[in-house]
Design an enzyme around this catalytic site. Structure first.
Site, PDB file in Angstrom:
ATOM      1  N   ASP A  65      -2.929   1.541  -7.742  1.00 44.13           N
ATOM      2  CA  ASP A  65      -2.939   2.316  -6.327  1.00 44.13           C
ATOM      3  C   ASP A  65      -4.343   2.403  -6.363  1.00 44.13           C
ATOM      4  O   ASP A  65      -4.849   4.225  -6.769  1.00 44.13           O
ATOM      5  CB  ASP A  65      -2.123   2.740  -6.073  1.00 44.13           C
ATOM      6  CG  ASP A  65      -0.713   2.608  -5.810  1.00 44.13           C
ATOM      7  OD1 ASP A  65      -0.541   2.226  -5.243  1.00 44.13           O
ATOM      8  OD2 ASP A  65       0.480   3.005  -6.798  1.00 44.13           O
ATOM      9  N   ARG A  73      -6.229   5.783  -8.532  1.00 44.25           N
ATOM     10  CA  ARG A  73      -5.888   6.130  -9.852  1.00 44.25           C
ATOM     11  C   ARG A  73      -7.172   6.303 -10.630  1.00 44.25           C
ATOM     12  O   ARG A  73      -7.551   7.192 -11.849  1.00 44.25           O
ATOM     13  CB  ARG A  73      -5.206   5.379 -10.405  1.00 44.25           C
ATOM     14  CG  ARG A  73      -3.937   4.830  -9.614  1.00 44.25           C
ATOM     15  CD  ARG A  73      -2.810   6.135  -9.086  1.00 44.25           C
ATOM     16  NE  ARG A  73      -2.041   5.818  -8.220  1.00 44.25           N
ATOM     17  CZ  ARG A  73      -1.152   6.877  -7.459  1.00 44.25           C
ATOM     18  NH1 ARG A  73      -1.616   8.016  -7.538  1.00 44.25           N
ATOM     19  NH2 ARG A  73       0.539   6.334  -7.244  1.00 44.25           N
ATOM     20  N   ARG A 141      -4.834   7.745   5.474  1.00 51.95           N
ATOM     21  CA  ARG A 141      -4.876   6.264   4.450  1.00 51.95           C
ATOM     22  C   ARG A 141      -5.058   4.772   5.329  1.00 51.95           C
ATOM     23  O   ARG A 141      -5.196   3.729   4.725  1.00 51.95           O
ATOM     24  CB  ARG A 141      -3.031   6.329   3.432  1.00 51.95           C
ATOM     25  CG  ARG A 141      -3.227   7.052   2.716  1.00 51.95           C
ATOM     26  CD  ARG A 141      -2.521   7.424   1.595  1.00 51.95           C
ATOM     27  NE  ARG A 141      -1.953   6.246   0.932  1.00 51.95           N
ATOM     28  CZ  ARG A 141      -0.572   6.274   0.463  1.00 51.95           C
ATOM     29  NH1 ARG A 141       0.522   6.642   0.618  1.00 51.95           N
ATOM     30  NH2 ARG A 141      -0.130   4.932   0.038  1.00 51.95           N
ATOM     31  N   LYS A 171       1.102  -3.203   2.727  1.00 54.17           N
ATOM     32  CA  LYS A 171       2.875  -1.830   2.318  1.00 54.17           C
ATOM     33  C   LYS A 171       2.589  -1.513   3.591  1.00 54.17           C
ATOM     34  O   LYS A 171       0.883  -0.950   4.323  1.00 54.17           O
ATOM     35  CB  LYS A 171       2.384  -1.263   1.042  1.00 54.17           C
ATOM     36  CG  LYS A 171       1.126  -0.663   1.238  1.00 54.17           C
ATOM     37  CD  LYS A 171       0.461   0.243  -0.985  1.00 54.17           C
ATOM     38  CE  LYS A 171      -0.521   0.682  -0.863  1.00 54.17           C
ATOM     39  NZ  LYS A 171      -0.368   1.833  -1.985  1.00 54.17           N
ATOM     40  N   HIS A 172       3.341  -0.567   3.910  1.00 54.64           N
ATOM     41  CA  HIS A 172       4.313  -0.561   3.261  1.00 54.64           C
ATOM     42  C   HIS A 172       5.176  -1.201   3.618  1.00 54.64           C
ATOM     43  O   HIS A 172       6.199  -0.492   5.903  1.00 54.64           O
ATOM     44  CB  HIS A 172       5.142   1.107   3.135  1.00 54.64           C
ATOM     45  CG  HIS A 172       4.043   1.613   2.185  1.00 54.64           C
ATOM     46  ND1 HIS A 172       2.745   2.135   2.194  1.00 54.64           N
ATOM     47  CD2 HIS A 172       4.227   2.176   0.363  1.00 54.64           C
ATOM     48  CE1 HIS A 172       2.616   3.250   1.281  1.00 54.64           C
ATOM     49  NE2 HIS A 172       3.098   2.600   0.593  1.00 54.64           N
ATOM     50  N   HIS A 184       8.597   9.590  -1.786  1.00 59.41           N
ATOM     51  CA  HIS A 184       8.822  10.498  -3.323  1.00 59.41           C
ATOM     52  C   HIS A 184       9.202  11.674  -3.473  1.00 59.41           C
ATOM     53  O   HIS A 184       9.933  11.528  -4.184  1.00 59.41           O
ATOM     54  CB  HIS A 184       7.140  11.109  -3.237  1.00 59.41           C
ATOM     55  CG  HIS A 184       6.103  10.036  -3.875  1.00 59.41           C
ATOM     56  ND1 HIS A 184       5.642   9.629  -1.821  1.00 59.41           N
ATOM     57  CD2 HIS A 184       5.873   9.225  -4.350  1.00 59.41           C
ATOM     58  CE1 HIS A 184       4.527   8.717  -2.324  1.00 59.41           C
ATOM     59  NE2 HIS A 184       5.105   8.125  -4.178  1.00 59.41           N
ATOM     60  N   ASP A 254       9.517  -1.007  -3.771  1.00 57.39           N
ATOM     61  CA  ASP A 254       8.610   0.381  -3.922  1.00 57.39           C
ATOM     62  C   ASP A 254       9.264   0.937  -5.104  1.00 57.39           C
ATOM     63  O   ASP A 254      10.168   0.123  -5.378  1.00 57.39           O
ATOM     64  CB  ASP A 254       7.636   1.555  -2.700  1.00 57.39           C
ATOM     65  CG  ASP A 254       7.571   2.926  -2.650  1.00 57.39           C
ATOM     66  OD1 ASP A 254       6.850   2.170  -4.042  1.00 57.39           O
ATOM     67  OD2 ASP A 254       6.829   3.125  -1.983  1.00 57.39           O
TER      68      ASP A 254
END
Length: 339
Positions: A65, A73, A141, A171-172, A184, A254
């Site tokens: 990601d 990351r 985002r 996504k998503h 999450h 996901d």
């Protein structure tokens, strides 16, 4: 031996002996990396090379990601920081041509950043369209607050990534922008009518339906399927994603270990695959959980195998040559227009 319909994640900076035996025996279709897997330049390149070796082919997908903004990351000094997707949207509002060019450049430069380590798949673009009152998990985002902007800039980012030899994953699907919770941590519910969702949330995905890969949303759309979140819903996957949106690319879930989904990982993974996901994603590196996911996943076959092969064909393309310094300078000049 055909790869199986799941994507796995190593737990640390190297592949442990237990992981090597597990990955070698279970043959996940691909792997995904997180900040916990990133140390030094040489370490990361070695880890990616070992995962491709375990995958048995140079086109083994290695996902990450790397969106720009807060979802990255790879961080300096391993990769540059970038403006948020929302900032590119603001430039687009000021000058559509400049904004679209900046989006393409960011996709192309992100591809260069990850490919420096052999990483060949990036989970971009985020095509979610936030609405007032939604949870901030998407927030900046998103490329904009209307589906037309999100579609144009998302397409440019995806095209830039593919020009760099990197597989993009939109996504998503079919849209996380209205989510009232962070998936999450818990299951978001969206009670908006299907007709309204079709006009807004589904629209960017419909516009980009020819892209090779997409990731599901762990969201319950009560007017579409009041019982199952999208990842586990045959109704959402067949009626909305495949038919209404018209997406015939690889559909990956996901992360199956997110708290939006509750239950045994075998049962959840089997349900996602039965519902119509082509591959299931498991991200936390917990070996006992990975074993449950792997037990539910079967070797890729039929449409899923065809779609996976199409994704690997994108990875197999050679990246277009570029003057990286010139493109970075151009991107910086464009973004400076925001002040």
């Amino acid at each position: 031996m055909t790869a199986k319909a799941f994507i796995a994640a190593p737990a640390g900076l190297t592949v442990s002996g237990e992981e090597r035996r597990f990955f070698g025996a279970e043959r996940p279709w691909g792997f995904i990396l997180f900040a916990r897997n990133v140390g030094s330049k040489n370490q990361l390149a070695d880890l990616v090379a070992e995962l491709k070796e375990l995958g048995g082919r140079e086109t083994t997908p290695i996902f990450i990601d790397q969106e720009g903004g807060r979802i990255n990351r790879l961080r300096p000094p391993l990769a540059p920081a970038y403006p948020t997707p929302a900032a590119i949207g603001r430039l687009f509002a000021l000058d559509p041509e400049a904004g679209e060019r900046a989006a393409w450049l960011q996709g192309r430069l992100l591809a260069a950043d990850v490919m420096a380590f052999g990483i060949n798949a990036d989970c971009v673009p985020c095509l979610d369209v936030p609405v007032a009152g939604a949870h901030s998990v998407i927030g900046d985002r998103a490329y904009g607050l209307n589906p037309e902007t999100v579609a144009v800039l998302g397409r440019a980012v995806a095209d830039g990534a593919m020009a760099g030899g990197v597989l993009p994953v939109m996504k998503h699907v079919p849209g996380h922008g209205r989510g009232n919770a962070d998936s999450h941590l818990e299951l978001p519910r969206v009670e908006t009518s299907r007709n309204e969702l079709a006009k807004s949330d589904f629209a960017p995905f419909r516009a980009l339906a020819t892209l090779p890969a997409a990731m599901t949303a762990h969201i319950l759309y009560t007017d579409v399927d009041p019982r199952h979140p999208a990842t586990l819903s045959p109704i959402v996957i067949d009626s909305v994603i495949r038919k209404e949106i018209g997406f015939d690319g690889l559909l990956m879930s996901d992360d199956m270990s997110m708290k939006a989904l509750s239950g045994d990982l075998y049962d959840l993974s089997a349900a996602a695959l039965t519902a119509g996901c082509d591959v299931v994603l498991h991200c936390n590196g917990e070996m006992d959980e990975m074993r449950r996911v792997a037990s539910a996943a079967q070797p890729l076959a039929g449409d899923a195998e065809r779609r996976a092969a199409a994704c690997e064909a994108v990875i197999a393309r050679r990246s277009e040559t570029m003057d990286e310094a010139a493109l970075r300078a151009e991107f910086a000049r464009l973004m400076e227009r925001l002040g």
